[in-house]
Design an enzyme around this catalytic site. Structure first.
Site, PDB file in Angstrom:
ATOM      1  N   SER A  25      26.046  18.054  32.761  1.00  0.00           N
ATOM      2  CA  SER A  25      27.201  18.710  32.306  1.00  0.00           C
ATOM      3  C   SER A  25      26.885  19.383  30.893  1.00  0.00           C
ATOM      4  O   SER A  25      28.676  19.838  30.095  1.00  0.00           O
ATOM      5  CB  SER A  25      28.238  17.798  32.832  1.00  0.00           C
ATOM      6  OG  SER A  25      27.822  16.141  31.640  1.00  0.00           O
ATOM      7  N   THR A 157      63.512  48.244  47.806  1.00  0.00           N
ATOM      8  CA  THR A 157      62.663  46.573  48.230  1.00  0.00           C
ATOM      9  C   THR A 157      61.973  47.744  49.485  1.00  0.00           C
ATOM     10  O   THR A 157      62.051  48.834  49.425  1.00  0.00           O
ATOM     11  CB  THR A 157      64.550  47.212  48.937  1.00  0.00           C
ATOM     12  OG1 THR A 157      64.953  47.403  49.576  1.00  0.00           O
ATOM     13  CG2 THR A 157      65.376  46.181  47.643  1.00  0.00           C
ATOM     14  N   HIS A 158      61.826  47.175  50.175  1.00  0.00           N
ATOM     15  CA  HIS A 158      60.232  47.333  51.718  1.00  0.00           C
ATOM     16  C   HIS A 158      59.345  48.403  50.631  1.00  0.00           C
ATOM     17  O   HIS A 158      59.049  49.320  51.232  1.00  0.00           O
ATOM     18  CB  HIS A 158      61.188  48.037  52.300  1.00  0.00           C
ATOM     19  CG  HIS A 158      62.011  46.708  52.801  1.00  0.00           C
ATOM     20  ND1 HIS A 158      61.625  45.751  54.040  1.00  0.00           N
ATOM     21  CD2 HIS A 158      63.141  47.043  53.132  1.00  0.00           C
ATOM     22  CE1 HIS A 158      62.598  45.034  53.917  1.00  0.00           C
ATOM     23  NE2 HIS A 158      63.799  45.536  53.537  1.00  0.00           N
ATOM     24  N   SER A 279      35.903  57.919  36.374  1.00  0.00           N
ATOM     25  CA  SER A 279      35.069  58.632  37.379  1.00  0.00           C
ATOM     26  C   SER A 279      33.490  58.828  36.938  1.00  0.00           C
ATOM     27  O   SER A 279      33.788  59.572  35.868  1.00  0.00           O
ATOM     28  CB  SER A 279      35.860  58.908  38.734  1.00  0.00           C
ATOM     29  OG  SER A 279      34.577  59.576  39.519  1.00  0.00           O
ATOM     30  N   LYS A 285      39.604  62.125  36.950  1.00  0.00           N
ATOM     31  CA  LYS A 285      40.279  60.903  37.674  1.00  0.00           C
ATOM     32  C   LYS A 285      40.156  59.701  35.844  1.00  0.00           C
ATOM     33  O   LYS A 285      39.474  59.976  35.197  1.00  0.00           O
ATOM     34  CB  LYS A 285      39.774  60.264  38.689  1.00  0.00           C
ATOM     35  CG  LYS A 285      39.836  60.443  40.135  1.00  0.00           C
ATOM     36  CD  LYS A 285      38.817  59.683  40.366  1.00  0.00           C
ATOM     37  CE  LYS A 285      39.933  58.575  40.941  1.00  0.00           C
ATOM     38  NZ  LYS A 285      39.707  57.834  42.315  1.00  0.00           N
ATOM     39  N   GLU A 292      43.781  46.986  37.779  1.00  0.00           N
ATOM     40  CA  GLU A 292      42.809  46.396  38.945  1.00  0.00           C
ATOM     41  C   GLU A 292      41.871  44.836  38.888  1.00  0.00           C
ATOM     42  O   GLU A 292      42.019  44.113  39.952  1.00  0.00           O
ATOM     43  CB  GLU A 292      42.289  47.426  39.400  1.00  0.00           C
ATOM     44  CG  GLU A 292      42.423  48.855  40.163  1.00  0.00           C
ATOM     45  CD  GLU A 292      42.107  49.453  40.209  1.00  0.00           C
ATOM     46  OE1 GLU A 292      41.263  50.698  41.724  1.00  0.00           O
ATOM     47  OE2 GLU A 292      40.835  49.762  39.411  1.00  0.00           O
ATOM     48  N   TYR A 319      36.494   6.249  40.237  1.00  0.00           N
ATOM     49  CA  TYR A 319      36.023   7.286  39.418  1.00  0.00           C
ATOM     50  C   TYR A 319      34.877   7.635  40.514  1.00  0.00           C
ATOM     51  O   TYR A 319      33.670   6.632  41.761  1.00  0.00           O
ATOM     52  CB  TYR A 319      35.354   7.141  38.033  1.00  0.00           C
ATOM     53  CG  TYR A 319      34.172   8.338  38.496  1.00  0.00           C
ATOM     54  CD1 TYR A 319      34.975   9.092  37.522  1.00  0.00           C
ATOM     55  CD2 TYR A 319      32.972   8.087  38.029  1.00  0.00           C
ATOM     56  CE1 TYR A 319      34.038  10.646  36.414  1.00  0.00           C
ATOM     57  CE2 TYR A 319      31.850   9.377  37.490  1.00  0.00           C
ATOM     58  CZ  TYR A 319      32.390  10.322  37.149  1.00  0.00           C
ATOM     59  OH  TYR A 319      31.720  11.501  36.056  1.00  0.00           O
ATOM     60  N   GLN A 324      33.375  15.307  38.261  1.00  0.00           N
ATOM     61  CA  GLN A 324      32.754  16.538  37.619  1.00  0.00           C
ATOM     62  C   GLN A 324      32.717  17.425  37.410  1.00  0.00           C
ATOM     63  O   GLN A 324      32.928  18.681  36.466  1.00  0.00           O
ATOM     64  CB  GLN A 324      31.465  16.324  36.933  1.00  0.00           C
ATOM     65  CG  GLN A 324      30.269  17.138  35.868  1.00  0.00           C
ATOM     66  CD  GLN A 324      29.498  16.047  35.926  1.00  0.00           C
ATOM     67  OE1 GLN A 324      28.800  14.992  35.587  1.00  0.00           O
ATOM     68  NE2 GLN A 324      28.111  16.990  35.773  1.00  0.00           N
ATOM     69  N   LYS A 327      35.481  20.272  35.777  1.00  0.00           N
ATOM     70  CA  LYS A 327      35.523  21.606  34.138  1.00  0.00           C
ATOM     71  C   LYS A 327      34.586  23.197  34.363  1.00  0.00           C
ATOM     72  O   LYS A 327      35.489  23.786  33.962  1.00  0.00           O
ATOM     73  CB  LYS A 327      34.576  20.199  33.534  1.00  0.00           C
ATOM     74  CG  LYS A 327      35.100  19.346  32.727  1.00  0.00           C
ATOM     75  CD  LYS A 327      34.098  18.383  32.348  1.00  0.00           C
ATOM     76  CE  LYS A 327      34.743  16.801  32.372  1.00  0.00           C
ATOM     77  NZ  LYS A 327      33.911  16.275  34.132  1.00  0.00           N
TER      78      LYS A 327
HETATM   79  N1  ARG Z   1      29.991  14.041  33.032  1.00  0.00           N
HETATM   80  C1  ARG Z   1      30.791  13.158  33.841  1.00  0.00           C
HETATM   81  C2  ARG Z   1      32.087  13.842  34.092  1.00  0.00           C
HETATM   82  O1  ARG Z   1      32.600  14.752  34.124  1.00  0.00           O
HETATM   83  C3  ARG Z   1      31.074  12.029  32.308  1.00  0.00           C
HETATM   84  C4  ARG Z   1      31.728  10.691  33.194  1.00  0.00           C
HETATM   85  C5  ARG Z   1      30.089   9.926  33.630  1.00  0.00           C
HETATM   86  N2  ARG Z   1      30.600   9.110  34.026  1.00  0.00           N
HETATM   87  C6  ARG Z   1      29.441   8.044  34.902  1.00  0.00           C
HETATM   88  N3  ARG Z   1      30.263   7.052  35.457  1.00  0.00           N
HETATM   89  N4  ARG Z   1      28.317   8.600  35.651  1.00  0.00           N
HETATM   90  O2  ARG Z   1      32.745  13.442  34.894  1.00  0.00           O
END
Ligand code: ARG
Length: 463
Positions: A25, A157-158, A279, A285, A292, A319, A324, A327
């Site tokens: 990551s 409206t509409h 264009s 244009k 858009e 967890y 992950q 992100k």
């Molecule tokens: N890159 C992981 C995440 O974003 C970090 C945490 C990893 N934890 C683990 N037990 N492997 O979640």
């Protein structure tokens, strides 16, 4: 194959390169290096206060972490994919710099509570950037509204011409949407900035830690209520993504108005050259590409919200690595929402309004028909009857290709003998708008009050 992992104690063999590339990551979570270092510094200081490590050790760790930050910011830091993520990259470099003491930093901590802390701080920091940019947009919209309290245009409206409104009223409708967005983000921020540090892997740290002092040092609003929830909860990302989706929805609606207004059929605005493109085949244009694209990118932000909701729905306690996935979705949404807010403020500042075309559309669309009906009610007719007579007047005007206010008095009296010369005052667009002085209405004084309120809010919000 690689076996150099920080967690590699029980492993004989490393993972394949394909698996390493699949699970890493660091290529994206390095974005939160500042939050990771701030969290680690707070953790080290707290451990010293609690006697888990010595003051000297904490000082060495903090100094080392500061050097790592400087290396990253000067571009000298080497991010290693074999160290998987931002956390292990920073920790291993720290240990290279400060020696064996570096290995004490992770005492009583897991990457599970570490990543949750880092990402909470990161999401909060980014959401504050969105807030600032949304405030900037509210300010721009208020400025353009101020210039146009007497510029009249058709309200719809509409998608059918309905009643005259001021351009200011139309622009302020968007200003109050973005004000709400800022308030929504602020409200979510209280829940985003709750510290999970001390939850460790899932069961809570087995050291005499003081999570509240870490939270205070990081300017957070509180600490986790339950260690298992702390490491597996991503509501804070979902809330930010929902708020971002609403921001984009508002922006997209404004884009839709801009696109319509720029068509020759409306002609209410001229697009600034800086925000439109030509264009490659049709020389006449001028396309509203920026608006858009913004409308199009809105779908991507909704996608991020949907993706994370779907990721979360099947996760057992506590967890799981699936987390992950929060992100990349968030980073993409962040790029979109922050740039969109900035671009929209620029575009709104430079749009050229064409009041003559708005006036023309008013006259052609019989937008003073309601005024005629209200005038007849004033003459003692029941509303239903007034509505019916007004309908006949519109039909007559249509037939003669005239606006209502251009019909001769005799023609109007032919429909209802109670009509007198004052009817032309009632049909006047400016007067029609001025009658809507109700709080939040479109009359110039009501718009003035909306503007004053918005300015007071902006002053408080730092705009
Ligand atoms: N890159 C992981 C995440 O974003 C970090 C945490 C990893 N934890 C683990 N037990 N492997 O979640």
């Amino acid at each position: 194959m690689s076996t150099s992992k920080l967690w590699g104690g029980r492993f004989k063999e490393g993972v394949t390169d394909v698996a390493a590339a699949y699970t890493e990551s660091v290529s994206f979570d390095q974005a939160m290096y500042r939050q990771d270092i701030a969290g680690s510094i707070a953790h080290a200081r707290m451990m010293a206060r609690q006697g888990v490590i010595s003051r000297e050790e904490a000082d060495a760790l903090c100094l080392g972490l500061e050097s790592v930050r400087e290396e990253i910011e000067s571009g000298g830091f080497v991010w290693r994919r074999d160290h998987e993520d931002v956390h292990m990259n920073i920790e291993s470099r720290l240990t290279e710099l400060v020696g064996e003491i570096g290995k004490k930093l992770h005492t009583g901590r897991s990457r599970n509570d570490q990543v949750a802390l880092d990402f909470r701080l990161f999401v909060s920091d980014r959401s504050r950037v969105w807030q600032d940019r949304a405030i900037g947009l509210v300010k721009t919209l208020a400025g353009r509204a101020q210039e146009n309290t007497a510029t009249l245009m058709p309200g719809f409206t509409h998608m059918q011409p309905a009643q005259p409104v001021s351009l200011a009223q139309h622009l302020l409708a968007y200003a109050v949407m973005f004000r709400r967005d800022v308030e929504r983000l602020k409200d979510a921020d209280r829940r985003i900035r709750v510290s999970p540090l001390g939850a460790a892997a899932l069961a809570g740290a087995a050291y005499p830690f003081d999570p509240a002092s870490v939270a205070a040092e990081l300017e957070m609003t509180g600490v986790f209520a339950n260690s298992m929830d702390a490491v597996s909860d991503r509501d804070f990302v979902l809330e930010a993504l929902f708020a971002a989706s609403v921001v984009m929805m508002h922006l997209s609606r404004l884009c839709e108005d801009i696109i319509l207004w720029a068509t020759p059929a409306f002609g209410f605005i001229r697009l600034p050259d800086a925000y439109s493109t030509g264009s490659s085949i049709m020389p006449q244009k001028k396309n509203p590409d920026v608006a858009e694209l913004m409308r199009g990118k809105t779908g991507r932000v909704y996608g991020a919200l949907m993706a994370l909701l779907a990721t979360m729905k099947g996760l057992p306690m506590a967890y799981n690595r699936d987390l992950q996935e929060d992100k990349e979705a968030f980073l993409d949404a962040d790029r979109t929402v922050s740039s969109s807010l900035e671009v929209m403020a620029g575009m709104m500042a430079e749009l050229v309004f064409v009041p003559e075309r708005m006036r023309l559309a008013l006259r052609r669309g019989f937008l003073n028909a309601t005024e005629l009906a209200d005038y007849l009610v004033g003459k003692g007719l029941p509303f239903r009857e007034a509505h019916h007579i007004t309908g006949q007047a519109v039909a007559l005007a249509e037939e003669r290709k005239l606006a209502l206010e251009d019909l001769p008095l005799e023609a109007l009296q032919g429909l209802c003998p109670r009509i007198d010369r004052e009817v032309y005052g009632a049909l006047d667009f400016d007067q029609a708008v001025a009658r809507r002085g109700i709080s939040g209405g479109t009359a110039p004084d009501a718009v003035g009050r909306q503007l004053a309120e918005l300015r007071a809010w902006l002053a408080k919000a730092g705009g």
